[in-house]
Design a protein around this motif. Structure first.
Motif, mmCIF file in Angstrom:
data_model
loop_
_atom_site.group_PDB
_atom_site.id
_atom_site.type_symbol
_atom_site.label_atom_id
_atom_site.label_comp_id
_atom_site.label_asym_id
_atom_site.label_seq_id
_atom_site.Cartn_x
_atom_site.Cartn_y
_atom_site.Cartn_z
ATOM 1 N N LEU A 19 0.863 -1.187 0.000
ATOM 2 C CA LEU A 19 0.000 0.000 0.000
ATOM 3 C C LEU A 19 0.900 1.237 0.000
ATOM 4 O O LEU A 19 1.749 1.400 0.874
ATOM 5 C CB LEU A 19 -0.910 0.009 1.235
ATOM 6 N N LEU A 20 0.709 2.086 -1.004
ATOM 7 C CA LEU A 20 1.489 3.314 -1.106
ATOM 8 C C LEU A 20 0.672 4.473 -0.551
ATOM 9 O O LEU A 20 -0.417 4.762 -1.042
ATOM 10 C CB LEU A 20 1.849 3.615 -2.566
ATOM 11 N N LEU A 21 1.191 5.115 0.478
ATOM 12 C CA LEU A 21 0.523 6.280 1.061
ATOM 13 C C LEU A 21 1.475 7.467 0.919
ATOM 14 O O LEU A 21 2.366 7.661 1.745
ATOM 15 C CB LEU A 21 0.207 6.023 2.539
ATOM 16 N N ALA A 22 1.304 8.228 -0.128
ATOM 17 C CA ALA A 22 2.258 9.307 -0.423
ATOM 18 C C ALA A 22 2.103 10.478 0.545
ATOM 19 O O ALA A 22 3.084 11.100 0.924
ATOM 20 C CB ALA A 22 2.081 9.776 -1.864
ATOM 21 N N GLY A 23 0.849 10.800 0.924
ATOM 22 C CA GLY A 23 0.644 11.869 1.896
ATOM 23 C C GLY A 23 0.709 13.266 1.306
ATOM 24 O O GLY A 23 0.216 13.506 0.200
ATOM 25 N N ASP A 24 1.361 14.160 2.031
ATOM 26 C CA ASP A 24 1.309 15.595 1.724
ATOM 27 C C ASP A 24 2.680 16.169 1.359
ATOM 28 O O ASP A 24 3.704 15.506 1.503
ATOM 29 C CB ASP A 24 0.812 16.358 2.976
ATOM 30 N N GLY A 25 2.659 17.443 0.983
ATOM 31 C CA GLY A 25 3.912 18.164 0.745
ATOM 32 C C GLY A 25 4.752 17.465 -0.311
ATOM 33 O O GLY A 25 4.272 17.139 -1.403
ATOM 34 N N ILE A 26 5.995 17.189 0.044
ATOM 35 C CA ILE A 26 6.886 16.517 -0.914
ATOM 36 C C ILE A 26 6.585 15.021 -1.022
ATOM 37 O O ILE A 26 7.183 14.335 -1.855
ATOM 38 C CB ILE A 26 8.377 16.698 -0.529
ATOM 39 N N GLY A 27 5.660 14.514 -0.186
ATOM 40 C CA GLY A 27 5.354 13.076 -0.187
ATOM 41 C C GLY A 27 5.126 12.488 -1.585
ATOM 42 O O GLY A 27 5.780 11.525 -1.980
#
Ligand code: IPM
Ligand code: MG
Length: 369
Positions: A7-15
Protein backbone atom coordinates in the motif's frame (compact mmCIF):
# COMPACT_ATOMS: atom_id res chain seq x y z
CA UNK A 1 7.64 -16.07 -6.97
CA UNK A 2 5.35 -14.66 -4.28
CA UNK A 3 3.20 -11.67 -5.04
CA UNK A 4 3.49 -8.95 -2.40
CA UNK A 5 0.79 -6.43 -1.68
CA UNK A 6 2.14 -2.94 -1.06
CA UNK A 7 0.00 0.00 0.00
CA UNK A 8 1.49 3.31 -1.11
CA UNK A 9 0.52 6.28 1.06
CA UNK A 10 2.26 9.31 -0.42
CA UNK A 11 0.64 11.87 1.90
CA UNK A 12 1.31 15.60 1.72
CA UNK A 13 3.91 18.16 0.74
CA UNK A 14 6.89 16.52 -0.91
CA UNK A 15 5.35 13.08 -0.19
CA UNK A 16 3.91 12.52 -3.67
CA UNK A 17 7.12 13.69 -5.39
CA UNK A 18 9.41 11.36 -3.50
CA UNK A 19 6.92 8.50 -3.68
CA UNK A 20 6.92 8.84 -7.49
CA UNK A 21 10.68 8.14 -7.46
CA UNK A 22 10.27 5.05 -5.28
CA UNK A 23 7.52 3.89 -7.58
CA UNK A 24 9.86 4.04 -10.58
CA UNK A 25 12.02 1.41 -8.91
CA UNK A 26 9.10 -0.81 -7.95
CA UNK A 27 7.65 -0.59 -11.47
CA UNK A 28 11.01 -1.47 -12.94
CA UNK A 29 11.42 -4.48 -10.65
CA UNK A 30 7.97 -5.66 -11.69
CA UNK A 31 8.67 -5.14 -15.40
CA UNK A 32 11.94 -7.06 -15.16
CA UNK A 33 10.28 -9.93 -13.32
CA UNK A 34 12.61 -9.41 -10.35
CA UNK A 35 9.61 -9.30 -8.05
CA UNK A 36 5.87 -9.29 -8.23
CA UNK A 37 4.45 -6.29 -6.43
CA UNK A 38 0.76 -5.53 -6.37
CA UNK A 39 0.53 -1.84 -5.60
CA UNK A 40 -2.44 0.11 -4.35
CA UNK A 41 -2.56 3.79 -3.48
CA UNK A 42 -4.32 5.39 -0.55
CA UNK A 43 -4.67 8.77 1.13
CA UNK A 44 -3.21 9.84 4.45
CA UNK A 45 -2.71 13.09 6.34
CA UNK A 46 -4.02 16.35 4.94
CA UNK A 47 -4.70 14.64 1.61
CA UNK A 48 -7.09 12.26 3.38
CA UNK A 49 -8.61 15.08 5.43
CA UNK A 50 -9.46 17.09 2.33
CA UNK A 51 -11.47 14.16 0.95
CA UNK A 52 -12.73 12.28 4.02
CA UNK A 53 -12.42 14.80 6.91
CA UNK A 54 -10.23 12.28 8.78
CA UNK A 55 -6.46 11.72 8.65
CA UNK A 56 -6.93 8.23 7.26
CA UNK A 57 -10.17 6.55 6.14
CA UNK A 58 -11.40 3.23 7.54
CA UNK A 59 -11.09 1.81 4.07
CA UNK A 60 -7.41 2.74 3.78
CA UNK A 61 -6.82 1.43 7.32
CA UNK A 62 -8.27 -1.91 6.23
CA UNK A 63 -6.00 -1.96 3.21
CA UNK A 64 -3.00 -1.13 5.38
CA UNK A 65 -3.87 -3.99 7.72
CA UNK A 66 -4.09 -6.48 4.88
CA UNK A 67 -1.01 -5.29 2.96
CA UNK A 68 2.33 -7.09 3.21
CA UNK A 69 3.96 -3.70 3.60
CA UNK A 70 3.01 -0.03 3.65
CA UNK A 71 5.25 2.52 1.98
CA UNK A 72 4.64 5.95 3.48
CA UNK A 73 5.72 9.39 2.23
CA UNK A 74 5.15 12.29 4.62
CA UNK A 75 2.25 14.18 6.18
CA UNK A 76 1.41 17.69 7.30
CA UNK A 77 1.41 21.27 6.13
CA UNK A 78 0.32 24.74 7.23
CA UNK A 79 -3.02 24.52 5.40
CA UNK A 80 -4.15 21.96 8.00
CA UNK A 81 -3.02 23.91 11.07
CA UNK A 82 -6.60 24.60 12.09
CA UNK A 83 -8.22 21.20 11.55
CA UNK A 84 -9.52 19.41 14.70
CA UNK A 85 -6.68 17.87 16.73
CA UNK A 86 -7.87 14.29 16.16
CA UNK A 87 -7.97 14.83 12.42
CA UNK A 88 -4.61 16.60 12.09
CA UNK A 89 -2.35 14.99 9.44
CA UNK A 90 0.01 13.39 11.99
CA UNK A 91 -2.96 11.51 13.50
CA UNK A 92 -3.08 9.34 10.37
CA UNK A 93 0.54 8.30 10.81
CA UNK A 94 0.10 7.65 14.53
CA UNK A 95 -3.01 5.55 13.91
CA UNK A 96 -1.16 3.42 11.36
CA UNK A 97 1.70 2.83 13.79
CA UNK A 98 -0.69 1.99 16.64
CA UNK A 99 -3.26 -0.15 14.81
CA UNK A 100 -0.62 -2.08 12.88
CA UNK A 101 1.23 -2.53 16.20
CA UNK A 102 4.52 -1.37 14.72
CA UNK A 103 6.41 -1.19 17.97
CA UNK A 104 9.97 -1.27 16.65
CA UNK A 105 11.17 1.64 14.57
CA UNK A 106 14.56 1.13 12.95
CA UNK A 107 16.33 4.32 11.94
CA UNK A 108 19.76 3.70 10.48
CA UNK A 109 22.07 6.68 10.06
CA UNK A 110 24.80 6.03 7.54
CA UNK A 111 27.19 8.66 6.29
CA UNK A 112 27.93 8.08 2.62
CA UNK A 113 31.54 9.00 1.77
CA UNK A 114 30.42 11.60 -0.77
CA UNK A 115 28.39 13.39 1.88
CA UNK A 116 30.90 13.60 4.71
CA UNK A 117 31.32 17.31 3.96
CA UNK A 118 27.56 17.96 3.90
CA UNK A 119 27.31 17.12 7.58
CA UNK A 120 27.37 19.95 10.06
CA UNK A 121 30.10 18.02 11.88
CA UNK A 122 33.70 17.70 10.78
CA UNK A 123 34.42 15.02 8.20
CA UNK A 124 36.57 12.92 10.52
CA UNK A 125 33.76 12.70 13.05
CA UNK A 126 31.18 11.33 10.60
CA UNK A 127 33.11 9.57 7.85
CA UNK A 128 32.15 5.90 7.90
CA UNK A 129 29.39 6.49 10.43
CA UNK A 130 26.92 3.60 10.67
CA UNK A 131 24.56 3.68 13.63
CA UNK A 132 21.09 2.31 14.14
CA UNK A 133 18.49 3.87 16.39
CA UNK A 134 15.78 1.47 17.53
CA UNK A 135 12.91 3.64 18.68
CA UNK A 136 9.94 2.24 20.59
CA UNK A 137 7.00 3.40 18.50
CA UNK A 138 3.63 2.48 19.97
CA UNK A 139 3.95 3.47 23.63
CA UNK A 140 5.19 6.23 25.85
CA UNK A 141 4.02 9.81 25.83
CA UNK A 142 2.76 9.61 22.25
CA UNK A 143 -0.16 7.43 23.27
CA UNK A 144 -0.37 7.48 27.08
CA UNK A 145 -3.69 8.47 28.65
CA UNK A 146 -4.76 10.89 30.00
CA UNK A 147 -3.75 13.26 27.26
CA UNK A 148 -5.86 16.36 27.49
CA UNK A 149 -6.22 20.05 28.13
CA UNK A 150 -8.67 20.83 30.92
CA UNK A 151 -9.98 24.19 32.06
CA UNK A 152 -9.80 24.52 35.83
CA UNK A 153 -12.43 26.22 37.96
CA UNK A 154 -10.43 29.43 38.11
CA UNK A 155 -10.41 29.51 34.30
CA UNK A 156 -6.78 28.51 33.94
CA UNK A 157 -6.00 25.69 31.54
CA UNK A 158 -3.87 22.68 32.40
CA UNK A 159 -2.44 20.26 29.84
CA UNK A 160 -1.27 16.73 30.51
CA UNK A 161 0.49 14.10 28.42
CA UNK A 162 1.17 10.75 30.06
CA UNK A 163 4.45 8.90 29.72
CA UNK A 164 3.83 5.26 30.54
CA UNK A 165 5.44 1.95 29.69
CA UNK A 166 4.52 -1.67 30.33
CA UNK A 167 7.26 -4.24 30.87
CA UNK A 168 6.28 -6.19 27.75
CA UNK A 169 6.64 -3.07 25.60
CA UNK A 170 10.21 -2.56 26.74
CA UNK A 171 11.02 -6.27 26.58
CA UNK A 172 10.02 -6.73 22.94
CA UNK A 173 11.78 -3.64 21.61
CA UNK A 174 14.93 -4.48 23.59
CA UNK A 175 15.00 -7.91 21.91
CA UNK A 176 14.81 -6.28 18.48
CA UNK A 177 17.77 -4.08 19.37
CA UNK A 178 19.88 -6.96 20.72
CA UNK A 179 19.06 -9.18 17.73
CA UNK A 180 20.11 -6.44 15.33
CA UNK A 181 23.27 -5.68 17.31
CA UNK A 182 24.34 -9.29 16.81
CA UNK A 183 24.29 -8.72 13.05
CA UNK A 184 26.39 -5.55 13.45
CA UNK A 185 29.08 -4.56 15.97
CA UNK A 186 27.38 -6.23 18.91
CA UNK A 187 26.96 -3.10 21.03
CA UNK A 188 23.72 -1.65 22.40
CA UNK A 189 23.31 1.66 24.21
CA UNK A 190 20.01 1.85 26.06
CA UNK A 191 18.90 5.42 26.59
CA UNK A 192 16.37 6.82 29.06
CA UNK A 193 16.07 9.44 31.81
CA UNK A 194 15.99 7.13 34.81
CA UNK A 195 17.50 9.91 36.91
CA UNK A 196 14.18 11.78 36.76
CA UNK A 197 11.54 9.43 35.33
CA UNK A 198 10.19 6.20 36.75
CA UNK A 199 9.43 5.02 33.21
CA UNK A 200 13.18 5.26 32.74
CA UNK A 201 13.79 3.20 35.88
CA UNK A 202 11.53 0.45 34.55
CA UNK A 203 12.97 0.76 31.05
CA UNK A 204 16.48 0.20 32.34
CA UNK A 205 15.43 -2.66 34.62
CA UNK A 206 13.72 -4.55 31.78
CA UNK A 207 16.52 -3.97 29.29
CA UNK A 208 19.06 -5.31 31.80
CA UNK A 209 16.92 -8.34 32.55
CA UNK A 210 16.43 -9.22 28.87
CA UNK A 211 20.16 -8.75 28.37
CA UNK A 212 21.15 -10.98 31.27
CA UNK A 213 18.65 -13.68 30.33
CA UNK A 214 19.14 -13.96 26.60
CA UNK A 215 21.78 -11.61 25.24
CA UNK A 216 24.77 -11.69 27.58
CA UNK A 217 27.04 -12.00 24.51
CA UNK A 218 26.03 -8.48 23.39
CA UNK A 219 27.71 -5.50 25.05
CA UNK A 220 25.15 -3.30 26.83
CA UNK A 221 25.77 0.28 27.94
CA UNK A 222 23.35 2.61 29.66
CA UNK A 223 23.30 6.26 28.66
CA UNK A 224 21.03 9.07 29.83
CA UNK A 225 19.11 10.56 26.93
CA UNK A 226 20.50 14.07 27.31
CA UNK A 227 24.04 12.74 27.41
CA UNK A 228 23.22 10.58 24.39
CA UNK A 229 22.21 13.67 22.39
CA UNK A 230 25.47 15.32 23.39
CA UNK A 231 27.60 12.27 22.60
CA UNK A 232 25.91 11.92 19.21
CA UNK A 233 27.33 15.26 18.14
CA UNK A 234 30.58 14.86 20.04
CA UNK A 235 31.74 11.36 19.10
CA UNK A 236 28.99 9.67 17.05
CA UNK A 237 31.09 6.70 15.95
CA UNK A 238 31.17 5.33 19.51
CA UNK A 239 27.62 4.06 18.90
CA UNK A 240 26.35 0.96 17.15
CA UNK A 241 22.71 0.37 18.17
CA UNK A 242 20.81 2.81 20.39
CA UNK A 243 17.52 1.59 21.86
CA UNK A 244 15.23 4.18 23.37
CA UNK A 245 11.63 5.20 23.99
CA UNK A 246 9.22 6.87 21.60
CA UNK A 247 9.91 10.52 22.44
CA UNK A 248 13.67 10.30 22.95
CA UNK A 249 13.88 8.22 19.79
CA UNK A 250 12.07 10.92 17.85
CA UNK A 251 14.56 13.54 19.00
CA UNK A 252 17.75 11.47 18.88
CA UNK A 253 16.98 10.28 15.35
CA UNK A 254 16.73 13.84 14.08
CA UNK A 255 20.11 14.53 15.64
CA UNK A 256 21.52 11.39 14.04
CA UNK A 257 20.05 12.41 10.71
CA UNK A 258 22.05 15.61 10.56
CA UNK A 259 25.25 13.66 11.09
CA UNK A 260 24.64 12.06 7.72
CA UNK A 261 24.41 15.37 5.91
CA UNK A 262 20.68 15.93 5.72
CA UNK A 263 17.40 14.81 7.16
CA UNK A 264 16.65 13.90 3.55
CA UNK A 265 18.93 10.89 3.88
CA UNK A 266 17.36 8.91 6.71
CA UNK A 267 15.04 5.96 5.97
CA UNK A 268 13.11 3.97 8.53
CA UNK A 269 11.35 0.68 9.02
CA UNK A 270 8.55 0.20 11.53
CA UNK A 271 8.02 -3.43 12.38
CA UNK A 272 5.46 -5.41 14.32
CA UNK A 273 5.82 -8.81 15.95
CA UNK A 274 6.44 -11.81 13.70
CA UNK A 275 3.54 -14.26 13.32
CA UNK A 276 3.98 -18.08 13.21
CA UNK A 277 5.05 -17.93 9.58
CA UNK A 278 7.71 -15.34 10.42
CA UNK A 279 5.87 -12.51 8.63
CA UNK A 280 5.65 -9.11 10.30
CA UNK A 281 3.39 -6.14 9.69
CA UNK A 282 5.59 -3.34 8.47
CA UNK A 283 5.63 0.23 7.30
CA UNK A 284 8.53 2.04 5.67
CA UNK A 285 8.92 5.80 5.68
CA UNK A 286 11.55 8.50 5.46
CA UNK A 287 12.34 10.12 8.81
CA UNK A 288 11.90 13.62 7.40
CA UNK A 289 8.58 15.41 7.16
CA UNK A 290 6.53 16.86 4.31
CA UNK A 291 8.71 19.98 3.81
CA UNK A 292 5.83 22.19 2.62
CA UNK A 293 8.23 25.06 1.89
CA UNK A 294 9.78 23.19 -1.04
CA UNK A 295 6.82 21.02 -2.07
CA UNK A 296 5.99 20.86 -5.75
CA UNK A 297 9.26 22.41 -6.85
CA UNK A 298 11.27 19.32 -7.69
CA UNK A 299 13.76 20.18 -4.96
CA UNK A 300 13.04 17.36 -2.52
CA UNK A 301 15.64 14.70 -1.86
CA UNK A 302 14.12 11.29 -2.67
CA UNK A 303 17.00 9.30 -1.11
CA UNK A 304 15.40 8.67 2.30
CA UNK A 305 12.27 7.45 0.50
CA UNK A 306 14.22 5.18 -1.83
CA UNK A 307 16.36 3.87 1.03
CA UNK A 308 13.11 3.13 2.90
CA UNK A 309 12.05 1.07 -0.09
CA UNK A 310 15.38 -0.73 0.27
CA UNK A 311 14.55 -1.49 3.90
CA UNK A 312 11.20 -2.88 2.76
CA UNK A 313 12.98 -5.26 0.38
CA UNK A 314 15.23 -6.37 3.24
CA UNK A 315 12.81 -6.72 6.13
CA UNK A 316 9.50 -7.59 4.46
CA UNK A 317 10.42 -9.46 1.29
CA UNK A 318 13.64 -11.22 2.21
CA UNK A 319 15.39 -9.49 -0.69
CA UNK A 320 18.49 -8.38 1.21
CA UNK A 321 20.59 -8.71 -1.95
CA UNK A 322 18.37 -6.16 -3.71
CA UNK A 323 18.36 -3.92 -0.65
CA UNK A 324 22.16 -3.92 -0.82
CA UNK A 325 21.95 -3.02 -4.50
CA UNK A 326 19.62 -0.11 -3.80
CA UNK A 327 22.06 1.19 -1.17
CA UNK A 328 24.97 0.73 -3.56
CA UNK A 329 23.06 2.56 -6.31
CA UNK A 330 22.50 5.53 -3.97
CA UNK A 331 26.19 5.60 -3.03
CA UNK A 332 27.16 5.32 -6.70
CA UNK A 333 25.02 8.33 -7.72
CA UNK A 334 26.30 10.45 -4.83
CA UNK A 335 29.85 9.62 -5.83
CA UNK A 336 29.12 11.07 -9.28
CA UNK A 337 29.12 14.56 -7.77
CA UNK A 338 25.41 15.26 -8.09
CA UNK A 339 23.13 16.27 -5.24
CA UNK A 340 19.75 17.66 -4.38
CA UNK A 341 19.99 21.11 -2.82
CA UNK A 342 19.86 19.86 0.77
CA UNK A 343 23.03 17.79 0.44
CA UNK A 344 24.97 19.91 -2.04
CA UNK A 345 28.58 20.53 -1.12
CA UNK A 346 30.99 22.71 -3.04
CA UNK A 347 31.29 21.70 -6.68
CA UNK A 348 28.28 19.37 -6.68
CA UNK A 349 25.85 19.65 -9.57
CA UNK A 350 22.40 20.27 -8.19
CA UNK A 351 19.72 18.08 -9.70
CA UNK A 352 15.98 17.73 -9.25
CA UNK A 353 13.98 15.12 -7.38
CA UNK A 354 13.14 13.22 -10.54
CA UNK A 355 16.66 13.43 -11.95
CA UNK A 356 17.93 11.95 -8.70
CA UNK A 357 15.34 9.18 -8.92
CA UNK A 358 16.23 8.46 -12.53
CA UNK A 359 19.96 8.33 -11.79
CA UNK A 360 19.44 5.95 -8.88
CA UNK A 361 17.34 3.69 -11.08
CA UNK A 362 20.03 3.75 -13.79
CA UNK A 363 22.68 2.91 -11.20
CA UNK A 364 20.48 0.10 -9.91
CA UNK A 365 20.18 -1.32 -13.42
CA UNK A 366 23.98 -1.38 -13.61
CA UNK A 367 24.14 -3.12 -10.23
CA UNK A 368 21.80 -5.74 -11.61
CA UNK A 369 23.99 -6.72 -14.56
C1 IPM B 1 8.81 11.11 13.04
C2 IPM B 1 7.92 12.34 13.00
C3 IPM B 1 6.59 11.99 13.64
C4 IPM B 1 6.84 11.64 15.08
C5 IPM B 1 5.53 13.10 13.51
C6 IPM B 1 5.28 13.48 12.07
C7 IPM B 1 4.24 12.72 14.17
O1 IPM B 1 8.56 13.40 13.61
O2 IPM B 1 8.40 10.07 12.50
O3 IPM B 1 9.91 11.20 13.58
O4 IPM B 1 6.91 12.53 15.94
O5 IPM B 1 6.97 10.45 15.37
MG1 MG C 1 10.57 13.02 14.21
Amino acid sequence: MSTWKILLLAGDGIGPEIMAEARKILDWMNAEGIASFEMEEGLVGGAAYDVHKVAISEDDMRRALSADAVLFGAVGGPQWDDVPYDARPEAGLLRLRKDLELFANLRPAICYPALADASSLKRELVEGLDILIVRELTGGVYFGQPKEIVTLQNGEKRAVDSQLYFEHEVDRVARVAFDLARTRRNLVHSSDKKNVMVTGVLWDEVVRRVHAQDYADVELQHILADNCAMQLVRQPKQFDVIVTDNLFGDILSDVAAMLTGSLGMLPSASLGAADESGRRRAMYEPVHGSAPDIAGQGKANPIAMIASLGMMLRYSFDMGDWADRVDAAIADVLAQGVATADIATEGARIISTSEMGDMILEALKKQAT
